[in-house]
Motif scaffolding. Structure first.
Motif, PDB file in Angstrom:
ATOM      1  N   THR A  20      -3.406  -1.878   5.534  1.00 48.00           N
ATOM      2  CA  THR A  20      -1.475  -1.150   6.144  1.00 48.00           C
ATOM      3  C   THR A  20      -0.741  -2.004   6.459  1.00 48.00           C
ATOM      4  OG1 THR A  20      -2.511  -1.199   8.423  1.00 48.00           O
ATOM      5  CG2 THR A  20      -2.063   1.243   7.049  1.00 48.00           C
ATOM      6  N   ARG A  35      -6.538  -2.468   8.296  1.00 45.28           N
ATOM      7  CA  ARG A  35      -6.895  -1.074   7.396  1.00 45.28           C
ATOM      8  C   ARG A  35      -7.087   0.426   8.863  1.00 45.28           C
ATOM      9  NH1 ARG A  35     -12.348  -0.681   4.073  1.00 45.28           N
ATOM     10  NH2 ARG A  35     -13.553  -1.274   5.763  1.00 45.28           N
ATOM     11  N   GLN A  55      -2.415   1.352   0.905  1.00 48.42           N
ATOM     12  CA  GLN A  55      -2.213   2.734   1.698  1.00 48.42           C
ATOM     13  C   GLN A  55      -0.985   3.071   2.120  1.00 48.42           C
ATOM     14  OE1 GLN A  55      -4.080   4.660   1.803  1.00 48.42           O
ATOM     15  NE2 GLN A  55      -3.816   6.217   3.467  1.00 48.42           N
ATOM     16  N   LYS A  56      -0.277   3.374   2.020  1.00 50.22           N
ATOM     17  CA  LYS A  56       0.666   3.837   2.802  1.00 50.22           C
ATOM     18  C   LYS A  56       1.242   3.547   3.705  1.00 50.22           C
ATOM     19  CE  LYS A  56       4.405   7.830   3.856  1.00 50.22           C
ATOM     20  NZ  LYS A  56       4.465   9.692   3.721  1.00 50.22           N
ATOM     21  N   GLY A  57       2.065   3.009   3.786  1.00 52.99           N
ATOM     22  CA  GLY A  57       3.186   1.971   5.079  1.00 52.99           C
ATOM     23  C   GLY A  57       2.786   1.130   5.040  1.00 52.99           C
ATOM     24  N   ASN A  59       4.029  -1.817   2.795  1.00 53.17           N
ATOM     25  CA  ASN A  59       5.721  -2.054   3.245  1.00 53.17           C
ATOM     26  C   ASN A  59       6.724  -0.891   2.627  1.00 53.17           C
ATOM     27  OD1 ASN A  59       4.871  -0.961   0.715  1.00 53.17           O
ATOM     28  ND2 ASN A  59       5.943  -2.491  -0.505  1.00 53.17           N
ATOM     29  N   GLU A  60       7.834  -1.421   2.925  1.00 53.36           N
ATOM     30  CA  GLU A  60       9.710  -1.152   3.404  1.00 53.36           C
ATOM     31  C   GLU A  60       9.827  -0.912   2.047  1.00 53.36           C
ATOM     32  OE1 GLU A  60      10.754   1.450   5.912  1.00 53.36           O
ATOM     33  OE2 GLU A  60       8.887   1.388   6.384  1.00 53.36           O
ATOM     34  N   PRO A  61       9.789   0.002   1.244  1.00 49.43           N
ATOM     35  CA  PRO A  61      10.510  -0.220  -0.401  1.00 49.43           C
ATOM     36  C   PRO A  61      11.577  -0.530  -0.124  1.00 49.43           C
ATOM     37  CG  PRO A  61       9.720   2.566   0.503  1.00 49.43           C
ATOM     38  CD  PRO A  61      10.308   1.604   1.324  1.00 49.43           C
TER      39      PRO A  61
END
Length: 138
Positions: A20, A35, A55-57, A59-61
């Motif tokens: 993450t 992680r 894993q989700k989180g 980065n910010e898209p």
């Protein structure tokens, strides 16, 4: 979930999954990754190169701007096949895969939940009985 580990094995590199956060240390030869594990986080320092799966989180898209979208519409799309990339067709696709999908099926529909009535002590005893005798999970 198998792609990162399989790729790392084929390349002979270390693999850390479900990260993450990643920080490349000075010099670019090591990274510190975070992680999520049960009950908290795990910080790992790894030598680079390594295979890291996110894993989700992580980065910010970034969302495209309107001018960027308009420029992208004018870009040429180049299609490359295995030969153009210098790959043997027998090493790619289904014939080159180390795995084979035998079947795909939807999971069985979930059964509706049950509400266990009573005070906390009575409900706990009944829940344990149900898990042991009906669900057979304990």
């Amino acid at each position: 979930a198998q792609v990162g580990a399989a790729l790392a094995e084929l390349l002979g590199l270390p693999e850390i999954g479900l990260i993450t956060k990643v920080e490349i240390l000075e010099g670019g030869k090591e990274a510190v990754v975070l992680r999520q594990v049960d009950g908290g986080g795990e910080e790992i320092q790894v030598q680079l190169p390594a295979v890291l799966t996110a894993q989700k989180g992580l980065n910010e898209p970034r969302y495209p701007s309107l001018p960027g979208i308009m420029k992208a519409r004018k870009k040429e799309i180049i299609n490359l096949d295995a030969a153009a990339l210098g790959l043997n067709p027998g090493e790619t696709g289904r014939s080159g895969s180390g795995t084979e999908v035998l079947a795909l099926a939807l999971p069985d529909p979930r059964q509706p939940g049950r509400l266990v009535e009573g005070d906390a002590a009575t409900a706990a005893v009944e829940l344990a009985r149900l898990l042991r005798e009906e669900a057979k999970v304990i």
